[in-house]
Design a protein around this motif. Sequence first.
Motif, PDB file in Angstrom:
ATOM      1  N   GLY A  38       0.816  -1.206   0.000  1.00  0.00           N
ATOM      2  CA  GLY A  38       0.000   0.000   0.000  1.00  0.00           C
ATOM      3  C   GLY A  38       0.848   1.254   0.000  1.00  0.00           C
ATOM      4  N   VAL A  39       1.938   1.244   0.802  1.00  0.00           N
ATOM      5  CA  VAL A  39       2.852   2.378   0.828  1.00  0.00           C
ATOM      6  C   VAL A  39       3.492   2.565  -0.538  1.00  0.00           C
ATOM      7  N   ILE A  40       3.894   1.462  -1.170  1.00  0.00           N
ATOM      8  CA  ILE A  40       4.553   1.528  -2.477  1.00  0.00           C
ATOM      9  C   ILE A  40       3.636   2.182  -3.494  1.00  0.00           C
ATOM     10  N   THR A  41       2.375   1.792  -3.475  1.00  0.00           N
ATOM     11  CA  THR A  41       1.412   2.354  -4.418  1.00  0.00           C
ATOM     12  C   THR A  41       1.230   3.849  -4.191  1.00  0.00           C
ATOM     13  N   ARG A  42       1.121   4.252  -2.921  1.00  0.00           N
ATOM     14  CA  ARG A  42       0.913   5.677  -2.638  1.00  0.00           C
ATOM     15  C   ARG A  42       2.143   6.503  -3.007  1.00  0.00           C
ATOM     16  N   VAL A  43       3.343   5.962  -2.777  1.00  0.00           N
ATOM     17  CA  VAL A  43       4.557   6.732  -3.037  1.00  0.00           C
ATOM     18  C   VAL A  43       4.853   6.816  -4.528  1.00  0.00           C
ATOM     19  N   ALA A  58      -2.257  -3.872  -8.708  1.00  0.00           N
ATOM     20  CA  ALA A  58      -2.375  -4.924  -9.724  1.00  0.00           C
ATOM     21  C   ALA A  58      -1.187  -4.897 -10.675  1.00  0.00           C
ATOM     22  N   THR A  59      -0.718  -3.696 -11.016  1.00  0.00           N
ATOM     23  CA  THR A  59       0.437  -3.574 -11.916  1.00  0.00           C
ATOM     24  C   THR A  59       1.701  -4.083 -11.241  1.00  0.00           C
ATOM     25  N   LEU A  60       1.884  -3.740  -9.970  1.00  0.00           N
ATOM     26  CA  LEU A  60       3.058  -4.224  -9.240  1.00  0.00           C
ATOM     27  C   LEU A  60       3.097  -5.743  -9.217  1.00  0.00           C
ATOM     28  N   ARG A  61       1.960  -6.365  -8.948  1.00  0.00           N
ATOM     29  CA  ARG A  61       1.908  -7.823  -8.892  1.00  0.00           C
ATOM     30  C   ARG A  61       2.174  -8.437 -10.256  1.00  0.00           C
ATOM     31  N   ALA A  62       1.646  -7.797 -11.305  1.00  0.00           N
ATOM     32  CA  ALA A  62       1.880  -8.317 -12.663  1.00  0.00           C
ATOM     33  C   ALA A  62       3.354  -8.203 -13.032  1.00  0.00           C
ATOM     34  N   TRP A  63       3.987  -7.085 -12.711  1.00  0.00           N
ATOM     35  CA  TRP A  63       5.409  -6.926 -13.005  1.00  0.00           C
ATOM     36  C   TRP A  63       6.251  -7.936 -12.228  1.00  0.00           C
ATOM     37  N   ARG A 109       3.621  -8.780   1.189  1.00  0.00           N
ATOM     38  CA  ARG A 109       4.837  -8.294   0.558  1.00  0.00           C
ATOM     39  C   ARG A 109       5.415  -7.112   1.330  1.00  0.00           C
ATOM     40  N   LEU A 110       6.753  -7.083   1.428  1.00  0.00           N
ATOM     41  CA  LEU A 110       7.463  -5.946   1.996  1.00  0.00           C
ATOM     42  C   LEU A 110       8.564  -5.528   1.026  1.00  0.00           C
ATOM     43  N   TYR A 111       8.741  -4.212   0.858  1.00  0.00           N
ATOM     44  CA  TYR A 111       9.708  -3.679  -0.092  1.00  0.00           C
ATOM     45  C   TYR A 111      10.690  -2.760   0.628  1.00  0.00           C
ATOM     46  N   SER A 112      11.870  -2.595   0.040  1.00  0.00           N
ATOM     47  CA  SER A 112      12.875  -1.703   0.611  1.00  0.00           C
ATOM     48  C   SER A 112      12.750  -0.313  -0.010  1.00  0.00           C
ATOM     49  N   GLU A 113      13.387   0.656   0.643  1.00  0.00           N
ATOM     50  CA  GLU A 113      13.407   2.010   0.093  1.00  0.00           C
ATOM     51  C   GLU A 113      14.122   2.027  -1.253  1.00  0.00           C
ATOM     52  N   ARG A 114      15.188   1.257  -1.359  1.00  0.00           N
ATOM     53  CA  ARG A 114      15.922   1.200  -2.625  1.00  0.00           C
ATOM     54  C   ARG A 114      15.020   0.676  -3.744  1.00  0.00           C
ATOM     55  N   GLU A 115      14.182  -0.299  -3.427  1.00  0.00           N
ATOM     56  CA  GLU A 115      13.301  -0.848  -4.445  1.00  0.00           C
ATOM     57  C   GLU A 115      12.252   0.180  -4.886  1.00  0.00           C
ATOM     58  N   PRO A 146      22.647   7.184 -12.578  1.00  0.00           N
ATOM     59  CA  PRO A 146      22.726   8.381 -11.733  1.00  0.00           C
ATOM     60  C   PRO A 146      21.964   8.183 -10.435  1.00  0.00           C
ATOM     61  N   PRO A 147      22.195   9.026  -9.439  1.00  0.00           N
ATOM     62  CA  PRO A 147      21.452   8.891  -8.178  1.00  0.00           C
ATOM     63  C   PRO A 147      19.951   8.839  -8.432  1.00  0.00           C
ATOM     64  N   LEU A 148      19.320   7.890  -7.777  1.00  0.00           N
ATOM     65  CA  LEU A 148      17.892   7.706  -7.985  1.00  0.00           C
ATOM     66  C   LEU A 148      17.098   8.737  -7.198  1.00  0.00           C
ATOM     67  N   LEU A 149      15.815   8.778  -7.482  1.00  0.00           N
ATOM     68  CA  LEU A 149      14.942   9.768  -6.854  1.00  0.00           C
ATOM     69  C   LEU A 149      14.846   9.527  -5.355  1.00  0.00           C
ATOM     70  N   PRO A 150      14.829  10.572  -4.531  1.00  0.00           N
ATOM     71  CA  PRO A 150      14.692  10.396  -3.080  1.00  0.00           C
ATOM     72  C   PRO A 150      13.264  10.032  -2.727  1.00  0.00           C
ATOM     73  N   ALA A 151      12.971   8.741  -2.718  1.00  0.00           N
ATOM     74  CA  ALA A 151      11.586   8.281  -2.598  1.00  0.00           C
ATOM     75  C   ALA A 151      10.937   8.674  -1.288  1.00  0.00           C
ATOM     76  N   LEU A 152      11.666   8.542  -0.201  1.00  0.00           N
ATOM     77  CA  LEU A 152      11.021   8.671   1.101  1.00  0.00           C
ATOM     78  C   LEU A 152      11.698   9.705   1.998  1.00  0.00           C
ATOM     79  N   LYS A 153      12.496  10.565   1.410  1.00  0.00           N
ATOM     80  CA  LYS A 153      13.220  11.521   2.241  1.00  0.00           C
ATOM     81  C   LYS A 153      12.325  12.696   2.610  1.00  0.00           C
ATOM     82  N   SER A 154      12.475  13.147   3.844  1.00  0.00           N
ATOM     83  CA  SER A 154      11.741  14.316   4.264  1.00  0.00           C
ATOM     84  C   SER A 154      12.432  15.566   3.736  1.00  0.00           C
TER      85      SER A 154
END
Length: 320
Positions: free
Chosen positions: A20-25, A31-36, A53-59, A93-101
Amino acid sequence: MRYTIKMGTSPGEQPLFNIGVITRVTGVPVATLRAWEQRYGFPQSTRTPGGHRLYSEREIERLQWVKSQIERGMKTGQAISALLRLEHAGTLPPLLPALKSTEDQPLPNLDALAQLLLATLAAHDLEGADRMMGEMLAFCSPEELALGVMLPVLSGIGNKWADGDMDVATEHLASGFLRQRLMMWLVTGPPTRPVKPVVMACAPGEWHEGSLLLLGVLLRRRGWPVSYLGQAVPLPDLAAFVRQAGTSLLVLVAMTEEPARALLEWPLYLPEAESTGTPTVAYGGAIYVREPAWLQKTPGLFLGTTIEAGLATIEALLSR
């Protein structure tokens, strides 16, 4: 074709966030995440004992990069393949700061979140509490949540029960919810240091394990190995385990008078620890803060009046 991304064990690569967090972020539908994941093996996830399912910040960052390439016209498989090639070559290149404040997205008020989570649990709304935990993990580390949210909630649950504002069933439901999350963090921490584990146990007759479990999580998150034995451990069994584990540190907790009295007898079962100081036997709990006279009676090392003090004392001992 199925692609594999190697998951690391640095803090940003620990699986902490639910789908759920992954989808919101990221904005990518569930459904797309599961298909991929089924077709490409991307994004990689681990599973909780309950199968979630649990995902990392890097993912999450990888997902954002792949999504940005798809929005520019790449096909999904091509975008994932390009990500892997660039990572392998070390030229991504450095990836997007997904969860940084940021200044525009400050960290939430933890006190307010703790009160809201307590009210949600008191209302038996476990789905709402689960959503809250997922959303908080998008902005806070497990350590921040443990001390800033879960510790006040555990204290609030105990106070409500003691004041008659929460029945036993609700207290068990709320405490069990928090315990499940803490146990998950206890087993999904970073690689442990090459030392013998800290053995952690509640005194005989002590069933309130929240503070001990939280302390174990904080130690585990800092890389210290922990053997967590949990509630109401009989002293003969505890002594046998300590000898078998060969630990250098035993941590005990008592919250009320009866368990504290039981702890007075630990030297009968671990006489070598009393005479040589190995292993070090340390203790803590509310009874020692509320009634300091117990400190004069109890053999061993008092950890301190707060979890933060106990953590600092333990790390000082282990670092020697």
